[in-house]
Design a protein around this motif. Structure first.
Motif, PDB file in Angstrom:
ATOM      1  N   ALA A  85      16.139 -19.099   8.629  1.00 26.13           N
ATOM      2  CA  ALA A  85      17.452 -19.405   8.073  1.00 26.13           C
ATOM      3  C   ALA A  85      18.525 -18.403   8.482  1.00 26.13           C
ATOM      4  O   ALA A  85      19.684 -18.790   8.667  1.00 26.13           O
ATOM      5  N   VAL A  86      18.165 -17.138   8.629  1.00 24.57           N
ATOM      6  CA  VAL A  86      19.160 -16.104   8.920  1.00 24.57           C
ATOM      7  C   VAL A  86      19.180 -15.749  10.406  1.00 24.57           C
ATOM      8  O   VAL A  86      20.236 -15.743  11.038  1.00 24.57           O
ATOM      9  N   ARG A  87      18.018 -15.486  10.967  1.00 28.03           N
ATOM     10  CA  ARG A  87      17.957 -15.060  12.362  1.00 28.03           C
ATOM     11  C   ARG A  87      17.892 -16.222  13.345  1.00 28.03           C
ATOM     12  O   ARG A  87      18.049 -16.021  14.543  1.00 28.03           O
ATOM     13  N   GLY A  88      17.622 -17.411  12.856  1.00 31.67           N
ATOM     14  CA  GLY A  88      17.654 -18.589  13.714  1.00 31.67           C
ATOM     15  C   GLY A  88      16.526 -18.685  14.714  1.00 31.67           C
ATOM     16  O   GLY A  88      16.701 -19.256  15.800  1.00 31.67           O
ATOM     17  N   CYS A  89      15.355 -18.140  14.399  1.00 29.43           N
ATOM     18  CA  CYS A  89      14.221 -18.228  15.320  1.00 29.43           C
ATOM     19  C   CYS A  89      13.774 -19.684  15.479  1.00 29.43           C
ATOM     20  O   CYS A  89      13.770 -20.456  14.515  1.00 29.43           O
ATOM     21  N   VAL A  90      13.392 -20.041  16.690  1.00 31.80           N
ATOM     22  CA  VAL A  90      12.892 -21.393  16.931  1.00 31.80           C
ATOM     23  C   VAL A  90      11.469 -21.492  16.405  1.00 31.80           C
ATOM     24  O   VAL A  90      10.826 -20.497  16.059  1.00 31.80           O
ATOM     25  N   ARG A  91      10.943 -22.704  16.373  1.00 30.65           N
ATOM     26  CA  ARG A  91       9.629 -22.957  15.768  1.00 30.65           C
ATOM     27  C   ARG A  91       8.519 -22.164  16.449  1.00 30.65           C
ATOM     28  O   ARG A  91       7.654 -21.589  15.781  1.00 30.65           O
ATOM     29  N   SER A  92       8.525 -22.157  17.775  1.00 30.44           N
ATOM     30  CA  SER A  92       7.444 -21.472  18.493  1.00 30.44           C
ATOM     31  C   SER A  92       7.486 -19.971  18.252  1.00 30.44           C
ATOM     32  O   SER A  92       6.441 -19.315  18.129  1.00 30.44           O
TER      33      SER A  92
END
Length: 317
Positions: A85-92
């Motif tokens: 939610a904050v750092r926006g990491c993708v699923r992988s």
């Protein structure tokens, strides 16, 4: 397992029995990390991969503000929510990070390494597994690419490679010495596209990796490309594979760089890496000047790849 009966990464290898610890939290945690590193290296995992794993675990520890013997599944939930939610990491990326913490917990809770007993002795508690199937991202699909990321269209690809060629002309026209690296980059972009190479595969190319293809004699010395640094499986060395040349403009592009630009521009041998040594292209090193150009100059030429560049592969004769 060594001759003393200890396995790589075990607590007894990294903590001295009977010696009081001045800062037990920090010292035990650092010993755990060192033991985990040794255990992974013993499994033939690459040092780069091991370092990435360690950075992830340290990042989780900072976010949780707790040591491994104090971790709970709630810490994982809060960390995962922050990553998404904050750092926006993708699923992988999220799944890989969670996997690193899961592996570290597997290591700590394995009785063979003795870390649970050490934690009970020093802190009165012990580490447990905190990443489970029910609080971790799953690998449900082989293709996890984001929908907004797509391949170049043919006009976009042509515009990109044209821009790379124009950079050579622009830099050389200003009398700057950076035209040769710009030419190298343009050639590398085309080679990566022509052979479908990954970034590291392209970076590690050697001039000797090109060879003949008996079924494609029209390509001359550049009928095949041996990729020696393909993507490796975990714990294995890089894969080797051979890629056949299919585009008719590829040999001319590679030959132009290897035989004309590279030795003419820096006065270096053909043997060695596809790229340029940093010390080879200093001021005044270029042998090509507007007053004494070679047969084909890179700043006043039509790139050999440009005519019908994306029209499709040639058919073997």
């Amino acid at each position: 397992m060594g001759g003393d009966g200890l396995v790589p990464g075990s607590a007894r290898l990294h903590l001295i029995d009977g010696l009081p610890l001045l800062r037990p939290d920090e010292q035990v945690f650092e010993a755990m990390i060192k033991g985990w590193r040794n255990q992974q290296l013993a499994r033939n995992l690459s040092p780069g991969y091991v370092s990435d794993q360690e950075r992830t675990v340290r990042a989780f520890t900072r976010h949780a503000d707790a040591m491994p013997w104090q971790w709970t599944p709630q810490h994982v939930d809060e960390w995962s929510a922050d990553l998404r939610a904050v750092r926006g990491c993708v699923r992988s990326t999220l799944r890989n990070y969670q996997g690193s913490v899961r592996q570290f917990c597997d290591f700590l809770t394995n009785p063979a390494y003795g870390w649970a007993d050490e934690c009970l002795r020093h802190f009165g508690t012990h580490p447990v597994q905190v990443v489970y199937d029910w609080n971790a991202a799953t690998h449900a699909d082989e293709a996890e690419g984001e929908p907004e990321r797509r391949a170049f269209t043919r006009p976009e690809l042509e515009a990109f490679l044209d821009h790379a060629d124009e950079e050579v002309v622009r830099v050389r026209g200003k009398g700057r010495k950076g035209w040769l690296p710009a030419f190298r980059d343009a050639a590398l972009f085309k080679v990566a596209y022509a052979y479908g190479l990954r970034r590291n595969e392209t970076r590690m190319l050697d001039l000797t990796d090109f060879g003949r293809n008996p079924e494609g004699r029209e390509f001359g010395e550049y009928g095949t490309l041996l990729v020696r640094y393909g993507k490796a499986k975990k714990g294995s060395p890089p894969k080797h594979r051979s890629v056949l040349t299919v585009w008719h403009w590829t040999p001319g592009t590679v030959e132009e760089w290897i035989s004309e630009v590279r030795p003419g521009g820096c006065g270096i041998r053909r043997a060695g890496r596809f790229g340029l040594p940093s010390e080879a292209c200093g001021s005044g090193s270029s042998g090509w000047t507007p007053a004494s150009p070679p047969t084909e100059t890179p700043w006043a030429w039509t790139p050999r790849w440009s005519s019908t560049r994306c029209a499709g592969p040639t058919s073997p004769t």
